[in-house]
Motif scaffolding. Sequence first.
Motif, PDB file in Angstrom:
ATOM      1  N   LEU A  96      -0.367  -7.058   9.302  1.00  0.00           N
ATOM      2  CA  LEU A  96      -1.393  -6.870   8.273  1.00  0.00           C
ATOM      3  C   LEU A  96      -2.569  -7.778   8.581  1.00  0.00           C
ATOM      4  O   LEU A  96      -2.426  -8.810   9.218  1.00  0.00           O
ATOM      5  CB  LEU A  96      -0.814  -7.207   6.897  1.00  0.00           C
ATOM      6  N   GLY A  97      -3.744  -7.367   8.113  1.00  0.00           N
ATOM      7  CA  GLY A  97      -4.893  -8.249   8.318  1.00  0.00           C
ATOM      8  C   GLY A  97      -6.186  -7.505   8.143  1.00  0.00           C
ATOM      9  O   GLY A  97      -6.185  -6.365   7.769  1.00  0.00           O
ATOM     10  N   ARG A 133       0.889  -1.165   0.000  1.00  0.00           N
ATOM     11  CA  ARG A 133       0.000   0.000   0.000  1.00  0.00           C
ATOM     12  C   ARG A 133       0.914   1.199   0.000  1.00  0.00           C
ATOM     13  O   ARG A 133       1.580   1.476   0.992  1.00  0.00           O
ATOM     14  CB  ARG A 133      -0.846   0.057   1.262  1.00  0.00           C
ATOM     15  N   LEU A 180       4.013   1.141   2.605  1.00  0.00           N
ATOM     16  CA  LEU A 180       3.756  -0.032   3.444  1.00  0.00           C
ATOM     17  C   LEU A 180       3.849  -1.226   2.517  1.00  0.00           C
ATOM     18  O   LEU A 180       3.079  -1.334   1.556  1.00  0.00           O
ATOM     19  CB  LEU A 180       2.360   0.093   4.064  1.00  0.00           C
ATOM     20  N   LEU A 185      -4.696   0.526  10.249  1.00  0.00           N
ATOM     21  CA  LEU A 185      -4.206  -0.670  10.914  1.00  0.00           C
ATOM     22  C   LEU A 185      -4.222  -0.428  12.414  1.00  0.00           C
ATOM     23  O   LEU A 185      -4.022   0.694  12.885  1.00  0.00           O
ATOM     24  CB  LEU A 185      -2.774  -0.971  10.464  1.00  0.00           C
ATOM     25  N   ARG A 188      13.519  -2.661   0.646  1.00  0.00           N
ATOM     26  CA  ARG A 188      12.094  -2.929   0.877  1.00  0.00           C
ATOM     27  C   ARG A 188      11.559  -4.086   0.046  1.00  0.00           C
ATOM     28  O   ARG A 188      10.463  -4.575   0.279  1.00  0.00           O
ATOM     29  CB  ARG A 188      11.290  -1.652   0.592  1.00  0.00           C
TER      30      ARG A 188
END
Lengths: 286, 286
Positions: free
Chosen positions: B285-286, A135, B255, B224, A238
Amino acid sequence: MSEAASAQAVRATIGDSEFDRDTAVTLRAPGVYDVDLSPGWTIISAVNGGYLLAVLGRALADALPHDDPFTVSAHYLTASQPGPAVIRTDVARTGRTLSTGQASLFQYDDEGREVERIRVLASYGDLAALPDDVRTTATPPAIPPMEHCFGPEDGPAPVDGSSAITERLMLKLDPSTLGWALGAPSGKGEMRAWFGLADGRDPDPLSLLLAVDALPPTAFEIGLSGWVPTVELTVHVRCRPAPGPLRVSITTRNLAGGFLEEDAEVWDSADRLVAQSRQLARVRLG
Amino acid sequence: MSEAASAQAVRATIGDSEFDRDTAVTLRAPGVYDVDLSPGWTIISAVNGGYLLAVLGRALADALPHDDPFTVSAHYLTASQPGPAVIRTDVARTGRTLSTGQASLFQYDDEGREVERIRVLASYGDLAALPDDVRTTATPPAIPPMEHCFGPEDGPAPVDGSSAITERLMLKLDPSTLGWALGAPSGKGEMRAWFGLADGRDPDPLSLLLAVDALPPTAFEIGLSGWVPTVELTVHVRCRPAPGPLRVSITTRNLAGGFLEEDAEVWDSADRLVAQSRQLARVRLG
């Protein structure tokens, strides 16, 4: 014909290239590595800081249980010279997904005493094990197609041709950040380029450590000349880079008290942000 | 009445404040310092990373011949707990204008063995000795006047009130980065706040190390929840801060793979960029 030129016909591969041979480290004792700093990665007469980071990164990849640099912080202490050096590593912590260690590179003074050149603290992991989620609001740098960019081989030496490293790199600078080479710096702290290895070796996490410190200093476009030595450089890797050329964008926003920051972003051919770095460097004002 | 509340009537001063008392280090042996990590700087139950950085920074200011942190790189290894700790320092190089050293903070496991919490590499200098030249394109963050911003004391606990650190800080968050507290995160990786110490102590280079890691994580505004532990944080102190409140702006652009960067800028009351930092942190994450 130089090694680089002959290699262009047959592309070098990861593990069998100038960069791999010149960053090779030899285990001498547990955690201690010998290395021969190549004169092929000098800029003016100094050994390039990104090349040094890659050499240290390679030693740490051997010393730590994980292979990929996630975040590497380097403090540059004294100027390195081509020739023999020793790297001493120390493992701070090993974990399931991340390991942290440090490494120092030493050379020798006239009396044969060790002089420390760089000290590095780094956390390593496994890039291939990360989930694919992305993201991001970051966008690739606006840089013209490679054929509209310029390297040291394109005419009247826009980049100083006396530096050996220019023969090892495929560096094509965005003309809008090349004003300094024509005596007309833009005044903006920006530098952008296509980046690769001259022998065609594809990028990997280790060569990203080289990529973040391989462009001319942004200070040139601010209108300053002279050496801009790095005090500290931290790079975050990254993502494992896709094959093909990289785009590197460097920005300086704040020059104050004789120091500036250089923020670098590295993008791969799949338009992913593969590395971010920031360095603090000294400038000579005047 | 808490110490902080009573101190608001009489402003604390640099050298005589909660922050100074709680970051105090005691020389035990050459290069070795004892410290008692205060429970007053915990967030949820963990000791705040910026407070830890300030403690280590204080030990290095004693161990090195220069007083001011110019660039500090910290790798966080294991979670610190309030209570006794020992800091071991090592001087890498001392120079006329810059000195470089490292410091590790250790605590003890149930068997009394040392466990390393953080390792830091830092270069120190003298901020007062730098020339006044500033050429910057950076501009202070757009943040509303303090009276239009919100802290934990303003109503229904927008910041979790169980964290002791909120009583030690003057933190007023920009309402446009507070959506997460109302269940409506903006989706942008931004966090902005006015920042100071609750007892009125003015900022100095050491408290800037605290300021860069004191805001709620940008991950909250990305939508998040949960803990966002720092892997590595590097801060550059660019200028001695003027008295008065600071403005802190934090931005996350990328991200990916369960990691994000947080870029912080700290501005002083004289509109100068006094510190820049970047950290790599893990997210669930989720």
